[in-house]
Design a protein around this motif. Structure first.
Motif, PDB file in Angstrom:
ATOM      1  N   SER A   1       2.549  -0.136   5.739  1.00 19.94           N
ATOM      2  CA  SER A   1       1.246  -0.325   4.767  1.00 19.94           C
ATOM      3  C   SER A   1       0.374   1.155   5.106  1.00 19.94           C
ATOM      4  O   SER A   1       0.450   1.173   6.325  1.00 19.94           O
TER       5      SER A   1
ATOM      6  N   THR B   1      -0.799   1.798   8.957  1.00 21.75           N
ATOM      7  CA  THR B   1      -0.727   3.056   9.566  1.00 21.75           C
ATOM      8  C   THR B   1      -2.032   3.985  10.234  1.00 21.75           C
ATOM      9  O   THR B   1      -1.832   3.973  11.167  1.00 21.75           O
TER      10      THR B   1
ATOM     11  N   LYS C   1       9.211  -0.091   9.200  1.00 22.50           N
ATOM     12  CA  LYS C   1       9.664   1.486   8.259  1.00 22.50           C
ATOM     13  C   LYS C   1       8.734   0.709   7.039  1.00 22.50           C
ATOM     14  O   LYS C   1       8.265  -0.633   7.055  1.00 22.50           O
ATOM     15  N   ASN C   2       8.530   2.203   6.489  1.00 21.30           N
ATOM     16  CA  ASN C   2       8.179   2.161   5.481  1.00 21.30           C
ATOM     17  C   ASN C   2       6.301   0.800   5.332  1.00 21.30           C
ATOM     18  O   ASN C   2       6.258   0.132   4.693  1.00 21.30           O
TER      19      ASN C   2
END
Length: 206
Positions: free
Chosen positions: A59, A63, A56-57
């Motif tokens: 960087s 990504t 999750k989330n």
């Protein structure tokens, strides 16, 4: 290719047809995705990078890095496995599952051991306690002398109190005793380093 990442679930027992009870550690292993392939020509060595879990989330850099392997790949953990020669047919986005292992295979498992916090020398290094007799001052677990008259310093590597545990530990020659392809489970004979829900890597000897 016999490499996979997984989560430690816990220990149990398996009773064989001959009635022998075998202690095993169950891992929720894979499926993992191949996120990068390194070669001698481009990186100076051969390696396969594997991603596991749903992060999750992430960087922007991570990504963008894993996007090359597929749109829906958002790994929680990335780990690189060096190899002498790249396996044939392995490409970006390939899924690695427990199907690559079979019963009786010997594997090496790497994980982070349980942290014990700040510990003294008796617990950390198995020192003996001081004598607890009449007339003794009472602190039987103290370190004692840590130096000498010459060269009037404490040598590097001296066994002292300090942080204990939470180190990377590799256990070799564990035997695969159980495989459940449908539920992505693999059972290894014996103990695996780390606490429950800890991330471990499994590497076979092909």
């Amino acid at each position: 290719m016999q490499v996979i990442l997984g989560t430690k679930i816990g220990m149990t027992q398996i009773i064989g047809e001959d009635g022998v009870v075998t202690p095993v550690t169950i891992l929720q292993a894979g499926p993992c995705a191949v996120t990068q392939i390194k070669t001698v020509q481009t990186d100076g060595y051969n390696a396969v990078q594997v991603g596991y879990g749903q992060g999750k989330n992430l960087s922007k850099s991570v990504t963008g890095h894993v996007k090359k392997a597929g749109e829906n790949i958002n790994p929680k953990v990335l780990k690189e496995f060096r190899v002498d020669e790249l396996p044939e047919g392995v490409k970006l986005g390939d899924a690695l599952t427990v199907e690559s292992f079979k019963l009786g295979d010997k594997v090496a498992v790497t994980g982070t051991s349980k942290g014990k916090g700040y510990a003294g020398t008796v617990k950390r290094w198995n020192f003996n306690e001081s004598r607890n007799t009449h007339g003794f001052k009472g602190n039987i677990r103290r370190v004692g002398s840590i130096g000498s008259m010459y060269p009037q310093k404490v040598f590097k590597g001296k066994k002292m109190p300090g942080r204990m545990g939470h180190d990377q530990v590799t256990v070799k020659n564990l035997v695969v005793a159980y495989i459940d392809v449908e539920n992505n489970l693999i059972g290894l004979k014996g103990a695996v380093p780390g606490p429950k829900k800890g991330i471990v890597s499994v590497e076979g000897k092909e």
